[in-house]
Design a protein around this motif. Structure first.
Motif, PDB file in Angstrom:
ATOM      1  N   ARG A   1       0.971  -1.244  -0.065  1.00  0.00           N
ATOM      2  CA  ARG A   1      -0.101  -0.017  -0.064  1.00  0.00           C
ATOM      3  C   ARG A   1       0.720   1.203   0.112  1.00  0.00           C
ATOM      4  N   GLY A   2       2.169   1.173   0.289  1.00  0.00           N
ATOM      5  CA  GLY A   2       3.004   2.302   0.326  1.00  0.00           C
ATOM      6  C   GLY A   2       3.266   2.855   1.504  1.00  0.00           C
ATOM      7  N   ALA A   3       2.881   2.123   2.515  1.00  0.00           N
ATOM      8  CA  ALA A   3       2.872   2.677   3.898  1.00  0.00           C
ATOM      9  C   ALA A   3       4.322   2.010   4.487  1.00  0.00           C
ATOM     10  N   VAL A   4       5.241   2.709   4.021  1.00  0.00           N
ATOM     11  CA  VAL A   4       6.716   2.261   4.394  1.00  0.00           C
ATOM     12  C   VAL A   4       6.950   2.267   5.971  1.00  0.00           C
ATOM     13  N   ALA A   5       6.517   3.363   6.488  1.00  0.00           N
ATOM     14  CA  ALA A   5       6.661   3.896   7.919  1.00  0.00           C
ATOM     15  C   ALA A   5       5.953   2.776   8.798  1.00  0.00           C
ATOM     16  N   MET A   6       4.682   2.465   8.321  1.00  0.00           N
ATOM     17  CA  MET A   6       3.933   1.423   9.017  1.00  0.00           C
ATOM     18  C   MET A   6       4.722   0.385   9.046  1.00  0.00           C
ATOM     19  N   ALA A   7       5.000   0.019   7.825  1.00  0.00           N
ATOM     20  CA  ALA A   7       5.976  -1.458   7.838  1.00  0.00           C
ATOM     21  C   ALA A   7       7.001  -1.412   8.854  1.00  0.00           C
ATOM     22  N   ILE A   8       7.761  -0.636   8.907  1.00  0.00           N
ATOM     23  CA  ILE A   8       8.815  -0.245   9.963  1.00  0.00           C
ATOM     24  C   ILE A   8       8.329  -0.484  11.401  1.00  0.00           C
ATOM     25  N   GLU A   9       7.389  -0.013  11.621  1.00  0.00           N
ATOM     26  CA  GLU A   9       6.643  -0.200  12.996  1.00  0.00           C
ATOM     27  C   GLU A   9       6.260  -1.534  13.243  1.00  0.00           C
ATOM     28  N   VAL A  10       5.729  -2.208  12.123  1.00  0.00           N
ATOM     29  CA  VAL A  10       5.056  -3.511  12.340  1.00  0.00           C
ATOM     30  C   VAL A  10       6.479  -4.636  12.532  1.00  0.00           C
ATOM     31  N   LEU A  11       7.512  -4.213  11.646  1.00  0.00           N
ATOM     32  CA  LEU A  11       8.606  -5.132  11.730  1.00  0.00           C
ATOM     33  C   LEU A  11       9.440  -5.281  13.206  1.00  0.00           C
ATOM     34  N   GLU A  12       9.293  -3.947  13.598  1.00  0.00           N
ATOM     35  CA  GLU A  12       9.835  -3.841  14.965  1.00  0.00           C
ATOM     36  C   GLU A  12       9.027  -4.612  16.051  1.00  0.00           C
ATOM     37  N   SER A  13       7.595  -4.781  15.933  1.00  0.00           N
ATOM     38  CA  SER A  13       6.737  -5.338  16.756  1.00  0.00           C
ATOM     39  C   SER A  13       6.985  -7.039  16.518  1.00  0.00           C
TER      40      SER A  13
END
Length: 481
Positions: free
Chosen positions: A398-410
């Motif tokens: 979806r182009g939500a790179v910042a969200m992907a980073i947050e999810v990977l941290e979790s």
């Protein structure tokens, strides 16, 4: 885009006096006059007003005035509100504002229509939506509506708008001069991102002066003991929300030391919930932990926690205490500080049970369900970490790179081995590099536990990372699933 709107209707007589009579708007006559000016000169073109200030200073109250004034003059009024829980969801706030206009999407040029529908999850597009096309589509919809009647677009709590919506709003704000559209945005004054250009009007709200503060306090809490009244005035420092809410809190605090302002307001909100029935208080806790506003979800999750039937009447005491508002099937806190207060008032075990219950009642939104599952999990869970990998992949599509980073941290926190944690942190670091955020990248690398001599080096250009270590080659450029 030059558009011609219907002539606005004349304002009703006496409306200024009626609005200024409201004690919550004490001392804001000049600010209201500015809003009146923008609305009354709409036939000369559109404009943008950015209102900033500390929490509780009266930004939302002025937005309510703008809505009221515009409605009286025959404007269409559209609104969006930034929500902390949705700040990672691209275009979430934009969809909230444009929902009434979406029937007009059929008239958009095909590429704009396709981008807008993809942004709102209404079109199965292979790649992330082009934000420029989404912004153009938004401006086209607003301008088309403004050909029929002038338009007011209101954005509250802009510091919590998702980044995609904020960028679209910034684009639109710079292109309103020839359209009968007024954009009014409220944000906290510590928010770093700017909106608009040199022509944008900016209004920073300050605290009320002593005389206005006294009138506001006396209107909301007449008959206070002189010592307590002086203390409220001193500690509120002219903050209208504090002047209104502190007297509604626990007056028996006596000589107890006050906390800093934000904490003090949270304390006031918490004290107003202390006399609520147990079920009403639990419903407030569920509302605070939920990342949505569905009344059905909140009642269902409370039933799962309590193990008994919970009807809508159980939440009535919280409404009566003016802690929350119910609008149809949605529940919202009167102020974000109420949510913070309820979160802090709930003990960790209660919060864990609530998140587990929410995960069980949310069936149609996988990412939300996973988020609540993780919040209810103590310790590693490799199966859930794998689900988070898939969530990150969906975010990237979806182009939500910042969200992907947050999810990977979790996902890293849920990993049971150091290698799995490190690999996920490295993938997050690479995405941070792609975003051009070296400080975030370095923080993620430190969490990945890489030896300093083997750390990835920032190459000096956004989106590029190089490595002095052979391990760099094991980091995928994109997720394999």
């Amino acid at each position: 885009m030059t558009r011609r709107a219907k002539k606005a209707t004349s304002p009703r007589k006496g409306r200024v006096g009626a609005t200024l009579a409201s004690p919550s708007l004490q001392g804001r006559a000049q600010d209201i006059a500015l809003i009146d000016h923008l609305i009354e000169r709409i036939d000369q073109g559109g404009s943008t007003l950015v209102i900033s200030g500390e929490p509780g200073i009266g930004k939302s109250a002025l937005l309510d005035v703008a809505r009221h004034r515009a409605s009286e003059r025959g404007f269409s009024v559209l609104s969006m509100t930034g929500v902390l829980a949705e700040v990672h969801l691209p275009f979430a706030a934009l969809e909230q504002a444009l929902r009434p206009l979406m029937k007009g999407a059929e008239g958009l040029v095909p590429r704009q229509r396709s981008a807008l529908l993809a942004a709102f999850g209404m079109h199965d597009d292979a790649g992330p939506p082009d934000i420029f096309l989404v912004a153009l589509a938004t401006l086209s919809l607003l301008s088309e509506r403004a050909t029929r009647e002038p338009l007011l677009l209101v954005a509250d709590d802009a510091q919590w708008l998702d980044q995609a919506t904020f960028e679209v709003l910034a684009f639109v704000s710079r292109r309103l001069s020839s359209d009968p559209i007024v954009l009014v945005v409220a944000m906290r004054d510590d928010f770093k991102s700017s909106l608009g250009d040199a022509s944008t009007l900016r209004l920073r709200l300050s605290g009320l002066d002593q005389a206005d503060a006294e009138r506001l306090l006396d209107a909301n809490a007449p008959g206070l003991p002189a010592e307590l009244r002086s203390r409220f005035l001193r500690e509120a420092s002219g903050n209208p929300l504090a002047l209104v809410e502190l007297p509604r809190g626990e007056r028996a605090a006596g000589d107890a030391p006050w906390l800093p302002l934000t904490d003090r307001l949270e304390r006031a909100f918490s004290s107003r919930s202390s006399d609520l029935p147990h079920i009403a208080l639990l419903l407030l806790f569920v509302t605070a932990e939920n990342d949505g506003t569905s009344l059905h979800e909140i009642l269902s999750a409370a039933e799962a926690v309590l193990g008994e039937r919970v009807g809508i009447a159980a939440i009535a005491p919280a409404v009566a205490a003016k802690l929350i508002e119910i609008n149809g099937t949605e529940v919202r806190f009167r102020h974000p500080l109420v949510r913070s207060a309820m979160h802090q008032a709930a003990d960790p075990a209660t919060r864990q049970r609530i998140h587990a219950a929410l995960a069980a009642v949310i069936h149609d939104q996988l990412d939300r369900q996973l988020w609540h599952r993780a919040a209810a999990t103590i310790g590693p869970d490799d199966e859930l970490a794998g689900e988070y990998d898939l969530m990150a992949a969906r975010a990237l599509r979806r182009g939500a790179v910042a969200m992907a980073i947050e999810v990977l941290e979790s996902a890293a926190r849920l990993s049971s081995t150091a290698k799995a944690r490190g690999d996920r942190m490295l993938r997050a670091a690479e995405l941070a590099a792609d975003l051009g955020q070296p400080e975030l990248m370095e923080r993620l690398l430190r969490q990945a536990d890489i030896d300093e001599t083997n750390q990835l080096r920032w190459s000096g250009s956004p989106g590029a990372v190089r490595s002095a270590s052979p391990r760099r080659s094991t980091i995928p450029r994109r997720f394999s699933h």
